[in-house]
Design a protein around this motif. Structure first.
Motif, short mmCIF file in Angstrom:
data_model
loop_
_atom_site.label_atom_id
_atom_site.label_comp_id
_atom_site.label_asym_id
_atom_site.label_seq_id
_atom_site.Cartn_x
_atom_site.Cartn_y
_atom_site.Cartn_z
N ASP A 1 0.85 -1.18 0.00
CA ASP A 1 0.00 0.00 0.00
C ASP A 1 0.89 1.24 0.00
O ASP A 1 2.02 1.19 0.52
N ASN B 1 0.18 3.84 1.65
CA ASN B 1 -0.06 4.49 2.94
C ASN B 1 0.49 3.60 4.06
O ASN B 1 -0.12 2.59 4.42
N ARG B 2 1.61 3.99 4.62
CA ARG B 2 2.24 3.20 5.67
C ARG B 2 1.38 3.09 6.93
O ARG B 2 1.48 2.12 7.68
N PHE C 1 -0.61 -0.21 7.58
CA PHE C 1 0.03 -1.51 7.73
C PHE C 1 -0.29 -2.19 9.06
O PHE C 1 -0.72 -3.35 9.10
N ASP C 2 -0.05 -1.50 10.16
CA ASP C 2 -0.15 -2.14 11.48
C ASP C 2 -1.56 -2.66 11.75
O ASP C 2 -1.75 -3.77 12.26
N GLN D 1 5.52 -6.36 4.55
CA GLN D 1 4.92 -5.08 4.20
C GLN D 1 5.72 -4.40 3.11
O GLN D 1 6.95 -4.32 3.19
N TYR D 2 5.01 -3.90 2.08
CA TYR D 2 5.66 -3.25 0.96
C TYR D 2 4.95 -1.94 0.63
O TYR D 2 3.72 -1.88 0.67
N THR D 3 5.72 -0.93 0.28
CA THR D 3 5.11 0.29 -0.25
C THR D 3 5.09 0.28 -1.77
O THR D 3 4.38 1.07 -2.39
N GLY E 1 3.28 9.79 5.52
CA GLY E 1 3.18 8.36 5.29
C GLY E 1 2.47 7.97 4.03
O GLY E 1 2.49 6.80 3.63
N ASP F 1 2.28 8.17 -0.02
CA ASP F 1 3.00 8.49 -1.25
C ASP F 1 1.97 8.87 -2.31
O ASP F 1 1.45 8.01 -3.04
#
Length: 408
Positions: free
Chosen positions: A67, A69-70, A73-74, A84-86, A201, A203
């Motif tokens: 995603d 948007n970091r 993730f959590d 987890q990947y951006t 957070g 992109d």
């Protein structure tokens, strides 16, 4: 193959072959091995809809997410131990991942699906399948060329009540169908929302991807309400493709035209975003998006009565033959069943119930409705060649410009 074989005959032949024989094996042998081996699934886009697509069967597991948007993730990966990947391309390069769920905004569907197929992953893509007709056909081609299982999120195809309603329409319960009424799905409009600071957070450039630059605004980033990206033309086909992908899929399914389509489409009078749209099929059946049908299905008019087929329900109307009262009740959502069918087909290599070709054809109906509104005139459509014959202005809408480096 002879150049004289038509696209329709070719598609029919491919579909029959796919139903009769397995496709080639998946990327990782374990996915088709022992029943104890789980299918490893990654998710591209983990927003609102992705949270509703986590009901995988016991023989599959979520192992990775991607995603822009970091901050997401959590919450999404809590307790799952996911990678987890951006950048989704890094996730697709992982050989341990068998399949991906694409729950990104509509303007990303085509590239996410095509890149996943080329990486040897099977795909579940949320509807609508595509942003344009050309994208949809490229998605089908990528699935077929790479031997991938690609399921579209048209979960009504797994709803027993809808299946029963479709069967009744096809077997003439209300006679020969001559007219179909659907919802009046709004088209998208141009975005003029002002620039706002991009939250930490996110992109934003990556979120925009193949669409041209537009400043961030929180009411673009959300999917629906206030109003959300689904309302704007750069990133969506509006509710014409949002809810229309469900309702028009039901219509195509019931009419037995889900490997083809109509041959004429035209707009009625009214606002360009909401004026009714009419389609005509070679059989003479007319489909009217005039607001007289439900959002997830349609009202079918036959020689002997009328019938509604909707999401998880069907109903014979009072002026037609009677059906049990419980046929009018809405059934449960069948997203879990749609996901299970996808996982089952990953193992068996059989064609899934909501195959990408069917999803593409339903989305094409939606795109035709939007194009009719935008051109403001009657259009002739060739469902085999997927073009408007000798109509360059209308054909210009079959694809949209894509920003470098994001090309089909």
């Amino acid at each position: 193959m002879s150049k004289h074989i038509s696209r329709r005959r070719f598609l029919d032949r491919c579909t029959k072959t796919a139903l009769a024989a397995p496709l080639i094996l998946g990327a990782r042998a374990g996915a088709q091995g022992s029943p104890n081996d789980r299918v490893n699934v990654g998710y591209i886009g983990i927003g609102r809809r992705a949270k509703q697509l986590t009901q995988l069967p016991p023989d599959a597991q979520i192992v990775a997410v991607a995603d822009v948007n970091r901050a997401r993730f959590d919450e999404f990966t809590a307790g799952k131990g996911c990678k987890q990947y951006t950048d989704y391309r890094e996730m697709l390069a992982d050989p341990s991942i068998d399949a991906v769920v694409v729950a990104s905004p509509d303007h990303w569907h085509a590239l996410h699906v095509i890149h996943a197929c080329r990486a040897g992953k099977d795909v579940y893509v949320e509807k609508p399948a595509s942003l344009t007709v050309r994208e949809g056909r490229a998605m089908v081609a990528a699935a077929r060329e790479n031997g991938r299982i690609v399921q579209v999120g048209s979960q009504q195809r797994c709803m027993p009540e809808t299946q029963k309603g479709i069967e009744l329409v096809k077997t003439g319960r209300v006679g020969n169908i001559h007219t179909v009424h659907g919802a009046n799905y709004p088209s998208p409009w141009e975005c003029v929302l002002p620039q706002q600071p991009v939250p930490e957070g996110i992109d934003w450039e990556f979120w925009l991807g193949p669409t041209f630059y537009h400043p961030y605004n929180k009411d673009i980033y959300i999917p629906r309400a206030k109003p959300g990206w689904i309302s704007f033309r750069p990133w969506s086909g509006g509710e014409m493709t949002g809810w229309g992908a469900h309702g028009l899929d039901v219509i195509q399914w019931a009419l037995g035209t889900d490997l083809s389509g109509p041959t004429e489409v035209w707009p009625e009078e009214g606002n360009i975003l909401t004026r009714p749209v009419t389609f005509r099929y070679p059989s003479g059946i007319v489909v009217k998006l005039d607001g007289k049908g439900p959002g997830g299905g349609a009202l079918f008019e036959g020689d002997n009565g009328q019938m509604v087929v909707d999401r998880a329900r069907y109903e014979i109307l009072p002026d037609g033959p009677k059906e049990p009262a419980d046929s009018k009740k809405n059934g449960p959502d069948r997203t879990a069943e749609n996901l299970k069918n996808w996982i089952d087909c990953i193992r068996s290599r059989q064609t899934p119930i909501a195959d990408i070709e069917l999803g593409h054809r339903a989305a094409t109906m939606c795109h035709l409705g939007n194009i009719a509104r935008w051109t403001g005139r009657k259009l002739t459509w060739d469902p085999e060649k997927e073009e408007f014959p000798n109509d360059a202005p209308a054909n210009a809408y079959l694809q949209r410009p894509m920003r470098d480096p994001w090309k089909l």
